[in-house]
Design a protein around this motif. Structure first.
Motif, PDB file in Angstrom:
ATOM      1  N   LEU A 102      45.669  11.599  -5.826  1.00  0.00           N
ATOM      2  CA  LEU A 102      46.951  12.112  -5.371  1.00  0.00           C
ATOM      3  C   LEU A 102      47.069  11.870  -3.873  1.00  0.00           C
ATOM      4  CD1 LEU A 102      47.090  15.546  -7.247  1.00  0.00           C
ATOM      5  CD2 LEU A 102      47.995  13.331  -7.992  1.00  0.00           C
ATOM      6  N   ILE A 146      48.720  12.720  -0.348  1.00  0.00           N
ATOM      7  CA  ILE A 146      49.401  13.801   0.347  1.00  0.00           C
ATOM      8  C   ILE A 146      50.532  13.235   1.208  1.00  0.00           C
ATOM      9  CG2 ILE A 146      49.151  15.576   2.124  1.00  0.00           C
ATOM     10  CD1 ILE A 146      46.248  15.894   1.273  1.00  0.00           C
ATOM     11  N   ILE A 161      52.898  13.147  -2.076  1.00  0.00           N
ATOM     12  CA  ILE A 161      53.369  14.377  -2.717  1.00  0.00           C
ATOM     13  C   ILE A 161      53.199  15.533  -1.735  1.00  0.00           C
ATOM     14  CG2 ILE A 161      53.003  15.944  -4.677  1.00  0.00           C
ATOM     15  CD1 ILE A 161      51.736  13.475  -6.127  1.00  0.00           C
ATOM     16  N   TYR A 182      52.354  18.889   0.169  1.00  0.00           N
ATOM     17  CA  TYR A 182      51.165  19.737   0.108  1.00  0.00           C
ATOM     18  C   TYR A 182      51.307  20.822  -0.960  1.00  0.00           C
ATOM     19  CZ  TYR A 182      49.120  17.969   4.503  1.00  0.00           C
ATOM     20  OH  TYR A 182      48.539  17.193   5.475  1.00  0.00           O
ATOM     21  N   ILE A 192      50.930  19.855  -4.823  1.00  0.00           N
ATOM     22  CA  ILE A 192      49.768  19.157  -5.373  1.00  0.00           C
ATOM     23  C   ILE A 192      49.016  19.999  -6.391  1.00  0.00           C
ATOM     24  CG2 ILE A 192      47.473  18.292  -4.756  1.00  0.00           C
ATOM     25  CD1 ILE A 192      48.745  16.972  -2.333  1.00  0.00           C
ATOM     26  N   TYR A 234      48.797  19.332 -10.554  1.00  0.00           N
ATOM     27  CA  TYR A 234      47.565  19.159 -11.317  1.00  0.00           C
ATOM     28  C   TYR A 234      47.516  20.126 -12.494  1.00  0.00           C
ATOM     29  CZ  TYR A 234      42.765  19.624 -12.793  1.00  0.00           C
ATOM     30  OH  TYR A 234      41.637  19.707 -13.569  1.00  0.00           O
ATOM     31  N   LEU A 271      41.577  12.762  -3.573  1.00  0.00           N
ATOM     32  CA  LEU A 271      42.719  13.192  -2.779  1.00  0.00           C
ATOM     33  C   LEU A 271      42.847  12.218  -1.619  1.00  0.00           C
ATOM     34  CD1 LEU A 271      44.840  15.503  -2.647  1.00  0.00           C
ATOM     35  CD2 LEU A 271      43.353  16.600  -0.969  1.00  0.00           C
ATOM     36  N   SER A 278      44.426  18.680   4.917  1.00  0.00           N
ATOM     37  CA  SER A 278      44.034  17.933   3.723  1.00  0.00           C
ATOM     38  C   SER A 278      42.729  18.472   3.142  1.00  0.00           C
ATOM     39  CB  SER A 278      43.900  16.443   4.047  1.00  0.00           C
ATOM     40  OG  SER A 278      42.738  16.181   4.809  1.00  0.00           O
TER      41      SER A 278
END
Length: 466
Positions: free
Chosen positions: A181, A183, A200, A202, A205, A209, A224, A245
């Motif tokens: 994915l 960020i 995508i 924050y 996310i 999922y 990630l 992150s």
């Protein structure tokens, strides 16, 4: 009075320095006698020096592995090369030979991966990180890679809709398909918009999922991906985004045990002046330490660390060489040295983003210097070069009509050919220059090979339909 060009460079910089030295008034670059190349091939000409690509990959590995050792970092480090920086076969072959992993950004990149494999340059265990916004052809090609048995294809989703569009292409995959994915990080405060158009948000996310990925039988979330456009910098902005992150990674890891990788896209900066300073060692060690520390605080094992270095890998392998055709005195103060090429077509970043490169004379270092402007051959007023990264001026040995002055723009190995439309239609129909690949044999002796001739009028007219 010290008024030689050599004196100017010696007084302005710590010179000679890594990659640059002078012998008998002529510049050597990585111990390559550039005047010999010019005598053999003429100008304008682009050189690609392959050993420097290997050096940069080994340098990055050393920096991060030393950082891992100092921090007692348990995760592995994996070096990836971004194909978009330079797609040339000789670049990708050298990258693959070094054992680096590959990051792709479009459908045709997958065809390059297949070509490298068919030629025996790439194995199916190599990580292939599929990034970028994905049209249907890109997804179809990714599915083909997976079906062919490439074990470590990681499909980094740029948006939540890509998952739905990916699934039909991996129905017959022999194993679970690895996904990542990306960020959507906040952009540098100087940008014209706040959040990256890629990736995508924050806050979306973890719900994404839980709601759409966790129960799928044929995919597993492994990575990630964090990326900021300005690259790795010792700034509050960079560290803030990195730590955000890590927080998302730890939150995901707590509910997704198979997640094990953090990809810090965005590369190290490239030297744009002989006065350039950047502490690569400190930055690599600090990145590793910050990830380690913040994961420990949250009770999460630190991830395998991926970097995607494109410009850092290939930029310093390139140089563009030109000759000065003539000098024009346009007023009392401005002297224009006209080059036998165009900045807009061969070094488009100069025109597009005001990028600076290292610019040096190749010969006549013993001659007096003068302040000049450099002009390209197109009829566009923006086709010029008038300042360097360290100074709002440029200097060259004093022009004389009875001798030819040669100049070089260094660290030009990334992006310039793809942005300039190599081999296509150039502004004012100026041809793409000759391209020479320089290497060293097992004994360390230089070898040169003509990769492409100067573009012909016939190839241009054919493109234009004549």
């Amino acid at each position: 009075m010290k008024n030689r060009y050599l004196d100017l460079i010696d007084q302005t910089f710590d010179f000679p320095q890594d990659g640059f030295r002078v012998e008998d008034g002529e510049l050597l670059w990585w111990d390559i006698p550039l005047m010999d190349i010019i005598k053999q091939y003429g100008t304008p000409v682009k050189l690609s020096y392959l050993p420097k690509i290997t050096d940069q990959i080994e340098t990055a590995r050393k920096l991060f592995n030393v950082g891992r050792a100092k921090a007692r970092y348990e995760g592995e480090y994996k070096f990836c090369y971004c194909t978009k920086s330079s797609h040339f076969s000789f670049v990708l072959e050298r990258v693959a030979e070094s054992g680096a992993h590959i990051e792709t950004s479009s459908a045709f990149d997958v065809n390059i991966i297949e070509s490298l494999y068919e030629a025996g340059n790439l194995d199916k265990q190599r990580y292939i990180i599929c990034n970028g916004y994905k049209k249907d052809q890109y997804l179809e090609n990714i599915g083909r890679l997976v079906a062919q048995g490439f074990e470590n294809v990681v499909v980094v989703l740029d948006n939540m809709n890509e998952l739905r569009r990916l699934l039909p292409h991996i129905e017959d995959a022999p194993n679970k398909v690895k996904i990542g994915l990306r960020i959507a990080s906040e952009e540098d405060p100087k940008f014209e918009f706040y959040t990256s158009r890629l990736g995508i948000r924050y806050r979306d996310i973890v719900p994404f999922y839980v709601d759409q990925i966790r129960e799928l039988p044929n995919v597993e979330l492994k990575m990630l991906h964090f990326f900021i456009n300005v690259g790795i910098s010792d700034s509050a902005y960079y560290w803030t985004e990195l730590l955000k992150s890590i927080e998302v990674y730890c939150a995901l890891k707590n509910i997704c045990p198979e997640l094990n990788s953090l990809n810090i896209g965005g590369g190290f900066p490239v030297k744009d002046s002989l006065a350039f300073e950047y502490d690569y060692e400190y930055m690599a060690e600090e990145i590793v330490a910050q990830i380690k520390e913040n994961c420990q605080v949250r009770g999460v094992r630190e991830p395998d660390l991926f970097t995607e270095f494109g410009s850092f890998t290939v930029a310093e392998s390139g140089v563009n060489l030109y000759s000065i055709l003539d000098q024009k005195q346009q007023n009392d103060r401005e002297k224009w040295d006209m080059i036998d090429g165009s900045f807009m077509t061969t070094l488009p970043d100069i025109w597009a983003i005001n990028k600076r490169f290292i610019m040096l004379a190749i010969n006549h270092w013993e001659a007096p210097y003068e302040h000049i402007f450099l002009g390209g051959l197109t009829c566009d007023s923006d086709d010029y070069y008038n300042a360097e990264a360290h100074s709002n001026a440029i200097y060259l040995p004093r022009y004389k009509s009875d001798r030819t002055q040669y100049i070089g723009f260094f660290n030009t190995g990334a992006y310039q050919e793809s942005l300039g439309g190599f081999g296509g239609i150039q502004h004012c129909l100026l041809p793409s220059p000759k391209h020479i690949v320089v290497d060293r044999d097992e004994q360390g002796e230089l070898t040169t090979k003509l990769f492409s001739k100067e573009q012909s009028y016939k190839s241009m007219l054919k493109i234009l339909g004549y």
